[in-house]
Design an enzyme around this catalytic site. Structure first.
Site, PDB file in Angstrom:
ATOM      1  N   SER A   1       0.866  -1.187   0.000  1.00 18.88           N
ATOM      2  CA  SER A   1       0.000   0.000   0.000  1.00 18.88           C
ATOM      3  C   SER A   1       0.897   1.229   0.000  1.00 18.88           C
ATOM      4  CB  SER A   1      -0.972  -0.014   1.182  1.00 18.88           C
ATOM      5  OG  SER A   1      -0.342  -0.378   2.366  1.00 18.88           O
ATOM      6  N   LEU A   2       0.579   2.144  -0.919  1.00 15.43           N
ATOM      7  CA  LEU A   2       1.441   3.307  -1.182  1.00 15.43           C
ATOM      8  C   LEU A   2       0.748   4.606  -0.778  1.00 15.43           C
ATOM      9  CD1 LEU A   2       2.433   2.124  -4.795  1.00 15.43           C
ATOM     10  CD2 LEU A   2       3.879   1.940  -2.752  1.00 15.43           C
ATOM     11  N   GLY A   3      -0.222   4.534   0.118  1.00 16.11           N
ATOM     12  CA  GLY A   3      -0.948   5.737   0.550  1.00 16.11           C
ATOM     13  C   GLY A   3      -1.711   6.337  -0.609  1.00 16.11           C
TER      14      GLY A   3
ATOM     15  N   GLY B   1      -1.881   4.777  -4.213  1.00 12.59           N
ATOM     16  CA  GLY B   1      -2.554   3.522  -4.523  1.00 12.59           C
ATOM     17  C   GLY B   1      -1.830   2.291  -4.015  1.00 12.59           C
TER      18      GLY B   1
ATOM     19  N   GLY C   1      -5.875   0.467   5.320  1.00 12.15           N
ATOM     20  CA  GLY C   1      -5.129  -0.751   5.012  1.00 12.15           C
ATOM     21  C   GLY C   1      -5.957  -2.000   5.310  1.00 12.15           C
ATOM     22  N   ASP C   2      -6.736  -1.949   6.381  1.00 10.23           N
ATOM     23  CA  ASP C   2      -7.581  -3.100   6.740  1.00 10.23           C
ATOM     24  C   ASP C   2      -8.681  -3.314   5.699  1.00 10.23           C
ATOM     25  OD1 ASP C   2      -6.030  -3.272   9.052  1.00 10.23           O
ATOM     26  OD2 ASP C   2      -7.388  -1.958  10.174  1.00 10.23           O
TER      27      ASP C   2
END
Lengths: 293, 293
Positions: free
Chosen positions: B205-207, B210, B236-237
């Site tokens: 995950s790249l904030g 994306g 993230g969850d």
């Protein structure tokens, strides 16, 4: 016996972090929790000093159970009034700063407030200490319905103003609280206003500059020997504990003020609100300066 | 059925303040609390999507009771493993910033860990999701003893490295977590390292940029249509929930990644971790860009 009343009691939670940084995620290094609220802190300090004290507070829900367990573990005699709402928590975040997050607290119904009043009067206190904010839902006259005899009122804003009608023996605002209710910048003039409004004696806590007492027998200013850094939470409550003990003993105001400043400093050296460094208190009470003002 | 495991579960408390200022006293405007921990958030999102899910977590003490009550109220099916320690709390302070204070959590004994393992295997999950930090006291091999079949491991540091030995189907570090365990700055190279160490597919995950998936069948990068501001806790969850559902349905990676990015954005729009804005998800999943990398 000294009786303290805490109508908006709290479970005090203390988190230790490296440094509190808004916007970031913090690993909490240690979690400590104990029964709190200003009146409970006063009772804890008096209990530490070996004084006969009883803490009266409202409690509810699971947090109320944790609160009650902690008081029992500390051996502090208490009369707890059950309420339907859940006891609030206050969180102190200790890092390079001390940051407080205070939950508002549950509503106290009229019937619960009446039970609290009966519990207070049933104890027939020699000195009554009423501390802290009023919970949502309690009657407009607030503390005035509880106060009688030798009494200390330590609250702020509207709760302080309403309580003055019962002519408390002592009120103990800090400088900000005093300015808020009087609109006056000068501590002595503002304290005189509060006396006119009903308080017999006004003790103003001035932080590192000590304390000022404006009483029927005179005005005194007391200053600590050293400015301490530490956890200031509970320093005001320690001062109230000293004042309550002084009223019980019929001490003179210069003597009460000296002890209040020394015990307040000893609380700054305590890890949590309600803790005092007793050896420090015993040394410091000889070193405080007291001057007629 | 999808089963989520949260060995270091927490009661998530959300405080709203005007603005968090270190060193100051804050009146908390609102207090909300719910069962949390990353695996519980995943289960909550899947339950909202109508997916058959079961949350497994350890709980203890009064905070554990509050945790269990909340799961029951939300209707999320759960198997809760009692432990002697007290369930931790995590506090999110919402103001002009989002600040997290995470308690470390209670120790989980070897016997309690063994019960957790039996509970997980007893559910015979179609997809198993293991999320979050490991509690103090659990065995060195940690998640590796739980993982089998189609599985997602969403943790960091040593717990992630130890878990790779069980060859999880997917690991989902964020960029910081990925860099921490590999020492590599480039996301794709670092993800390839984790695949060599045991992970079948790595989703990073790249904030706001994306997500990246490095899988046996190829590498894809998916980006959201808009950068949202909101509460990023739980984003993230939500991505993990989408990945679990994609694995269950045997979806293609471009399709899984699209849903993961859209559901993650829908979580940023949710008030609390575990909340998703479903209408936003349904619109956004058609707007996400997915490119082979």
């Amino acid at each position: 016996m000294i009786v303290t009343v805490t109508p908006n009691a709290a479970l005090d939670v203390t988190y230790t972090v490296d440094s509190l940084k808004p916007g970031e995620t913090h690993r909490v290094r240690s979690v400590r929790q104990r029964a709190g609220g200003k009146g409970v802190n006063v009772a804890r300090v008096l209990h530490t000093l070996g004084v006969d004290v009883r803490a009266i507070a409202t409690i509810g829900g699971r947090t109320g159970h944790a609160f009650s367990d902690d008081l029992a573990a500390a051996g502090i005699p208490a009369k707890l009034v059950p309420i339907a709402g859940e006891t609030r928590r206050t969180t102190t975040v200790l890092g390079d700063t001390t940051t407080l997050l205070n939950e508002p607290g549950p509503e106290v119904t009229e019937a619960e407030w009446a039970t609290l009043g009966r519990t207070v009067h049933g104890q027939a206190p020699d000195v009554l200490v009423c501390s802290g904010s009023l919970p949502p839902g309690c009657p407009q006259e607030g503390y005035a319905s509880l106060l009688s005899g030798l009494s200390i009122l330590d609250t702020s804003g509207d709760a302080l103003l309403a309580g003055l009608k019962a002519k408390p023996t002592v009120v103990k605002p800090n400088l900000d609280e005093l300015r808020e209710v009087t609109g006056l910048a000068d501590a002595e003039s503002a304290a005189t206003e509060l006396r006119k409004a009903g308080a017999v004696t006004v003790v103003v806590s001035l932080g590192k500059d000590g304390m000022l007492a404006v009483s029927p027998s005179g005005t005194w200013h007391a200053t600590p020997s050293t400015v301490l850094t530490g956890n200031p939470t509970g320093a005001g409550d320690a001062a109230v504990a000293a004042i309550a003990l002084g009223l019980l003993r019929r001490d003179s105001w210069p003597c009460i003020l000296r002890d209040a400043v020394a015990l307040s400093a000893a609380a700054v050296r305590g890890a949590l609100a309600g803790d005092v460094d007793l050896p420090y208190f015993r040394r410091e009470r000889d070193l405080v300066s007291v001057h007629p003002s």
